[in-house]
Design an enzyme around this catalytic site. Structure first.
Site, short mmCIF file in Angstrom:
data_model
loop_
_atom_site.label_atom_id
_atom_site.label_comp_id
_atom_site.label_asym_id
_atom_site.label_seq_id
_atom_site.Cartn_x
_atom_site.Cartn_y
_atom_site.Cartn_z
N HIS A 149 33.71 78.67 -19.72
CA HIS A 149 33.24 77.81 -20.86
C HIS A 149 33.43 78.91 -22.10
O HIS A 149 32.47 79.45 -22.70
CB HIS A 149 30.83 77.71 -21.34
CG HIS A 149 30.25 76.43 -21.08
ND1 HIS A 149 31.01 75.87 -22.78
CD2 HIS A 149 29.92 75.67 -20.32
CE1 HIS A 149 30.38 74.85 -22.66
NE2 HIS A 149 30.31 74.50 -21.59
N GLU A 193 24.99 69.30 -17.39
CA GLU A 193 24.57 69.83 -19.19
C GLU A 193 23.44 69.18 -19.99
O GLU A 193 24.01 69.10 -20.83
CB GLU A 193 26.41 69.32 -19.71
CG GLU A 193 26.52 70.84 -20.69
CD GLU A 193 27.63 70.44 -21.21
OE1 GLU A 193 28.01 72.09 -21.57
OE2 GLU A 193 28.31 69.67 -21.18
#
Length: 341
Positions: free
Chosen positions: A178, A283
């Site tokens: 990420h 998310e």
């Protein structure tokens, strides 16, 4: 169970952001840097932030548990210096830990690493071990570009990462690939830099032999794997042309989540990537928070997309929603078993 492998504390109290702003303002002025003790956030403030945000949507959308980490876009490893990142990671991780203590049935923690441009990845081991061994975290987020969009550091397959990977294997925890915010005006953060990071990491793995050196090392590539599923044939072809192992050979170690914000994208992912390599993720509350005017549904309500995939059997959906996540995050599995789940 419905386990969401990809959540961030994006609704953290304003106190955290104010403290961070002051930390960055005085990053090179130790005498005036804010003390960690100055950031006072009550349990009630955390409850309000969670109950009115992630927990509310988790319940509304039929979820049970979210694998939760600090705000990805605000890891910002390129800001300040290595000491800035070290303290910031500890502060952000401790706050997420408090969320999991207040809501143990709904959230499990994943840590931010104190990466910094040019700093050896091994310097992140101490915080990784603290979070896993002392606080019960089940994984970490690994930034493939601490420079924030300028890609100044070695690839994830460089030997400088090996000490960190040794620690991950020893602890039996995966890393979600990420990136954080982009300071390069050529790359929008969530629209370009995130997808670039996902795609770039996969290509790095395809060109190296780290999984020969670390057969049990596991990475989750979020946002549906970036461009990878859509260009599956390209990556297979490149690997074959270069006499490299193909994409299928990475599937013991690389996994994708379902943070793809429309039904055709999720359905396509489930047809291309092996079902055993797909983890449910949303998310939320994150990069896209609004509703699709064509459907009236929230873009990041990804459970509905998986539910609608007629090509998936009940067994397939169980793997995506629960089984695969528990297999990739064995410490989460052990925690759930200890809770009788």
């Amino acid at each position: 169970m419905i386990i969401d492998c990809h959540g961030h504390f994006t609704t953290a109290p304003r106190t955290l952001h104010n403290w961070r702003a002051k930390q960055l303002e005085f990053a090179n002025d130790p005498a005036n840097q804010p003390k960690v003790s100055e950031m006072v956030i009550s349990d009630d403030e955390i409850r309000a932030a969670i109950e009115g945000g992630q927990l509310k949507l988790q319940k509304e959308r039929g979820g049970d548990l979210t694998v939760f980490s600090p705000i990805a876009g605000q890891m910002a490893h390129h800001l300040g210096n290595e000491q800035t990142s070290t303290v910031w990671a500890e502060v952000a991780n401790d706050l997420v830990y408090r969320v999991t203590e207040l809501f143990p049935d709904n959230f499990a923690a994943v840590c931010q690493l104190p990466q910094s441009p040019g700093a050896p990845p091994a310097n992140s081991i101490k915080e990784l071990r603290r979070c896993v061994e002392q606080l019960g975290f089940v994984g970490c987020n690994l930034n493939p570009d601490p420079s924030g969009g300028y890609w100044k550091d070695p690839p994830l397959t460089d030997k400088s990462f090996y000490p960190l990977y040794e620690a991950m294997v020893d602890l039996d925890v995966p890393a979600m690939i990420h990136v954080s915010s982009s300071c390069n005006p050529c790359f929008h953060g969530t629209g370009a830099h995130y997808i670039n990071g996902d795609t770039t990491a996969f290509m790095q793995f395809l060109l190296a032999d780290i999984f020969k050196d670390f057969p049990t090392l596991r990475f989750v590539i979020p946002h549906g794997g970036g461009a990878v599923p859509y260009h599956w044939g390209r990556y297979r072809g490149i690997a074959l042309d270069m006499k490299r192992p193909t994409v299928e050979d990475l599937m013991n170690n690389v996994f994708f989540d379902t943070c793809v914000y429309h039904y055709p994208g999720v359905e396509f992912l489930t047809r291309i990537a092996p079902i055993d390599n797909i983890l449910f993720g949303s998310e939320m509350i994150g990069a896209v928070r609004g509703k699709d005017p064509k459907t009236g549904e929230y873009f990041d309500d990804t459970k509905k997309y998986v539910d609608a995939c007629e090509n998936l059997s009940a067994a397939d959906k169980h793997k995506i929603f629960e089984g695969n996540v528990r297999r990739v995050y064995p410490r989460l599995d052990a925690r759930l078993k200890a809770q009788g789940k």
